[in-house]
Write an enzyme that holds these catalytic residues in place. Sequence first.
Site, PDB file in Angstrom:
ATOM      1  N   ARG A  78       0.942  -1.173  -0.003  1.00 40.56           N
ATOM      2  CA  ARG A  78       0.022   0.205  -0.226  1.00 40.56           C
ATOM      3  C   ARG A  78       0.893   1.223  -0.158  1.00 40.56           C
ATOM      4  O   ARG A  78       1.790   1.529   0.820  1.00 40.56           O
ATOM      5  CB  ARG A  78      -1.159  -0.190   1.348  1.00 40.56           C
ATOM      6  CG  ARG A  78      -1.826   1.110   1.244  1.00 40.56           C
ATOM      7  CD  ARG A  78      -2.621   1.264   2.530  1.00 40.56           C
ATOM      8  NE  ARG A  78      -3.291   2.654   2.536  1.00 40.56           N
ATOM      9  CZ  ARG A  78      -3.114   3.405   3.647  1.00 40.56           C
ATOM     10  NH1 ARG A  78      -2.621   3.242   4.760  1.00 40.56           N
ATOM     11  NH2 ARG A  78      -3.817   4.454   3.523  1.00 40.56           N
ATOM     12  N   HIS A 122      -2.956  11.080   0.687  1.00 41.19           N
ATOM     13  CA  HIS A 122      -2.402  10.878   2.073  1.00 41.19           C
ATOM     14  C   HIS A 122      -1.673  12.187   2.523  1.00 41.19           C
ATOM     15  O   HIS A 122      -0.543  12.219   2.915  1.00 41.19           O
ATOM     16  CB  HIS A 122      -1.402   9.646   2.213  1.00 41.19           C
ATOM     17  CG  HIS A 122      -1.008   8.895   3.496  1.00 41.19           C
ATOM     18  ND1 HIS A 122      -1.227   7.723   3.816  1.00 41.19           N
ATOM     19  CD2 HIS A 122      -0.620   9.427   4.617  1.00 41.19           C
ATOM     20  CE1 HIS A 122      -0.860   7.492   4.985  1.00 41.19           C
ATOM     21  NE2 HIS A 122      -0.496   8.640   5.495  1.00 41.19           N
ATOM     22  N   GLU A 167      -7.155   8.519   6.367  1.00 43.62           N
ATOM     23  CA  GLU A 167      -7.363   9.017   7.585  1.00 43.62           C
ATOM     24  C   GLU A 167      -7.912  10.370   7.691  1.00 43.62           C
ATOM     25  O   GLU A 167      -7.385  11.423   7.913  1.00 43.62           O
ATOM     26  CB  GLU A 167      -6.368   8.996   8.431  1.00 43.62           C
ATOM     27  CG  GLU A 167      -5.664   7.757   8.835  1.00 43.62           C
ATOM     28  CD  GLU A 167      -4.622   7.524   9.740  1.00 43.62           C
ATOM     29  OE1 GLU A 167      -4.017   8.765  10.114  1.00 43.62           O
ATOM     30  OE2 GLU A 167      -4.260   6.467   9.958  1.00 43.62           O
ATOM     31  N   ASN A 295      -7.389   1.632   9.810  1.00 40.73           N
ATOM     32  CA  ASN A 295      -5.863   1.805  10.657  1.00 40.73           C
ATOM     33  C   ASN A 295      -6.091   1.890  12.178  1.00 40.73           C
ATOM     34  O   ASN A 295      -7.066   2.702  12.403  1.00 40.73           O
ATOM     35  CB  ASN A 295      -5.495   3.158   9.896  1.00 40.73           C
ATOM     36  CG  ASN A 295      -5.175   3.526   8.459  1.00 40.73           C
ATOM     37  OD1 ASN A 295      -5.702   2.276   8.044  1.00 40.73           O
ATOM     38  ND2 ASN A 295      -4.914   4.552   8.239  1.00 40.73           N
ATOM     39  N   TYR A 297      -4.292   1.828  16.146  1.00 41.46           N
ATOM     40  CA  TYR A 297      -2.905   2.006  16.883  1.00 41.46           C
ATOM     41  C   TYR A 297      -3.192   1.623  18.307  1.00 41.46           C
ATOM     42  O   TYR A 297      -2.257   0.625  18.950  1.00 41.46           O
ATOM     43  CB  TYR A 297      -1.922   2.957  16.557  1.00 41.46           C
ATOM     44  CG  TYR A 297      -1.558   3.124  14.971  1.00 41.46           C
ATOM     45  CD1 TYR A 297      -0.202   2.668  14.818  1.00 41.46           C
ATOM     46  CD2 TYR A 297      -2.252   3.784  14.114  1.00 41.46           C
ATOM     47  CE1 TYR A 297       0.117   2.671  13.540  1.00 41.46           C
ATOM     48  CE2 TYR A 297      -1.869   3.870  12.765  1.00 41.46           C
ATOM     49  CZ  TYR A 297      -0.396   3.205  12.572  1.00 41.46           C
ATOM     50  OH  TYR A 297      -0.140   3.245  11.229  1.00 41.46           O
ATOM     51  N   GLU A 369      -3.548  -0.156   8.174  1.00 42.26           N
ATOM     52  CA  GLU A 369      -2.287   0.084   9.095  1.00 42.26           C
ATOM     53  C   GLU A 369      -2.270  -0.420  10.383  1.00 42.26           C
ATOM     54  O   GLU A 369      -3.647  -0.477  11.007  1.00 42.26           O
ATOM     55  CB  GLU A 369      -2.127   1.654   9.191  1.00 42.26           C
ATOM     56  CG  GLU A 369      -1.819   2.488   7.736  1.00 42.26           C
ATOM     57  CD  GLU A 369      -1.676   4.048   8.053  1.00 42.26           C
ATOM     58  OE1 GLU A 369      -1.396   4.290   9.253  1.00 42.26           O
ATOM     59  OE2 GLU A 369      -1.896   4.639   7.192  1.00 42.26           O
TER      60      GLU A 369
HETATM   61  O1  IFM Z   1       2.742   7.599  10.024  1.00 43.37           O
HETATM   62  C1  IFM Z   1       1.319   7.672  10.224  1.00 43.37           C
HETATM   63  C2  IFM Z   1       0.563   7.372   8.897  1.00 43.37           C
HETATM   64  O2  IFM Z   1       1.005   8.421   7.771  1.00 43.37           O
HETATM   65  C3  IFM Z   1      -0.937   7.726   9.097  1.00 43.37           C
HETATM   66  N1  IFM Z   1      -1.287   6.592  10.310  1.00 43.37           N
HETATM   67  C4  IFM Z   1      -0.733   6.664  11.365  1.00 43.37           C
HETATM   68  C5  IFM Z   1       0.824   6.678  11.230  1.00 43.37           C
HETATM   69  C6  IFM Z   1       1.643   6.600  12.415  1.00 43.37           C
HETATM   70  O3  IFM Z   1       1.178   7.635  13.112  1.00 43.37           O
END
Ligand code: IFM
Length: 465
Positions: A78, A122, A167, A295, A297, A369
């Site tokens: 990606r 992006h 995002e 995405n 985290y 992500e």
């Molecule tokens: O690096 C970023 C990415 O560009 C978008 N999502 C989160 C990642 C980590 O912060």
Amino acid sequence: MTDHEQFPEGFLWGAATASFQIEGATAADGRGPSIWDTFCATPGNVLGGDTGEPAVDHYHRYPEDIALMRRLNLGAYRFSIAWPRVLPEGAGQVNQAGLDFYDRLVDALLEAGIQPWATLYHWDLPQRLQDAGGWPNRDTALRFADYTRIVADALGDRVENWMTLNEPWCASILSHYHGEHAPGHRDPVAALTSAHHLLLGHGLAAEVLRSTGHTARVGLAHNQAVIRPHGATAEDVRAARRADGVRNRIFTDPLFKGAYPADVIADLADITDFSFVADGDLATVAAPLDFLGVNYYMPEWVAASAKGLDPDAVSGEGGAWLGASPEEVHVSQGLPVTHMGWEVDPSGMFDVLRRLAAESGGIDLYVTENGCAYEDTVTDDGRIHDTDRVDYYEGHVRAALEAVRSGVPLRGYFAWSLLDNFEWAWGYSRRFGLVRVDYDTQERLVKDSGLWYAQLAREGRVPTR
Ligand code: IFM
């Protein structure tokens, strides 16, 4: 090894990057400036004064990087396309040399047996469009559709999987309300207007992609926040609902229901009357997707007030999220954190996949992500034993598998990131790569997490350690 560690046949393993974070070559072959070039040039915006130059010089080193992808057994890659490479002024004259870079990249990926998954936006908006008003200006959504047409005409015969946006919360609210990303504004109305115009741009771009005559699966990569109330009180639950509204449902309701949520409209009534929504916009935004990129985290906990809480655990006072009352705060739970300070909790991955599977009506989901930054050291044996990163991936991949086993139509997973890279306002200080990059020499070194991931991708099952 047990059967329950095996992913379904055909599950796609990939890694993700983004143009501004890796390409460098910001002035090469006619590329125009983007809002991130401008943002980086202002002292204080980016840690250490870092810029997109030379990043990891992927623009010139992409053959070497594709060889690394092969070493990692990736089925898909990606990447994002830099709008200002294709249209240096944002609109008008096409820069063929810029487009040719992606043409070569796509050909080389296909030759290596790796599916190209392209993100159209992006965050590197051409500066000229920012000068004309940026995302708060409705015209930017129309220009995004024009740009999509040019890219789809050039690559649509070979790229089947498209993400319009990465995002949208970051590109609108983080950038125009919190001011942490380019263009670095702090204006709630501009933030909400941008959010709508990004969604509109998504819908218009989706129409374009579907009209090319090529097979095009269209989605977007959404960073749904996992918001949990810190306590069980009605006040904390209410704070969580409000945060969820402006972080998540303000995007997912238009996409999946064709309407903004009534409670969000009411919560934000002092800021806007949503008059930026024109007739027909929401039908455009809500056109069915082929897949949703997720995405993820970390989860977040919120409380209605900091009263009685450990002051060290509390953050975001005075504006934790857009529309928050000054008392509402984020509360850390004391879990282990990554180098970003983000709390590690793989259960959030399971929760977000379950929720989005239910809300998106059964379309395919992909984790587009997931990953972590840690401080890596090259040890005497010349390797990087990043066990913390392996632990992070293992926990999250297991949570993804649990979601699959519970019936979530999750079809693939992309690690963030293939390479260490420019981590936005953190510059090069935060390393997310499966592959280390020495920023002095541009030398690449596969970390232990990269080796672990290569085994996962080859076998489709969680490696034993
Ligand atoms: O690096 C970023 C990415 O560009 C978008 N999502 C989160 C990642 C980590 O912060």
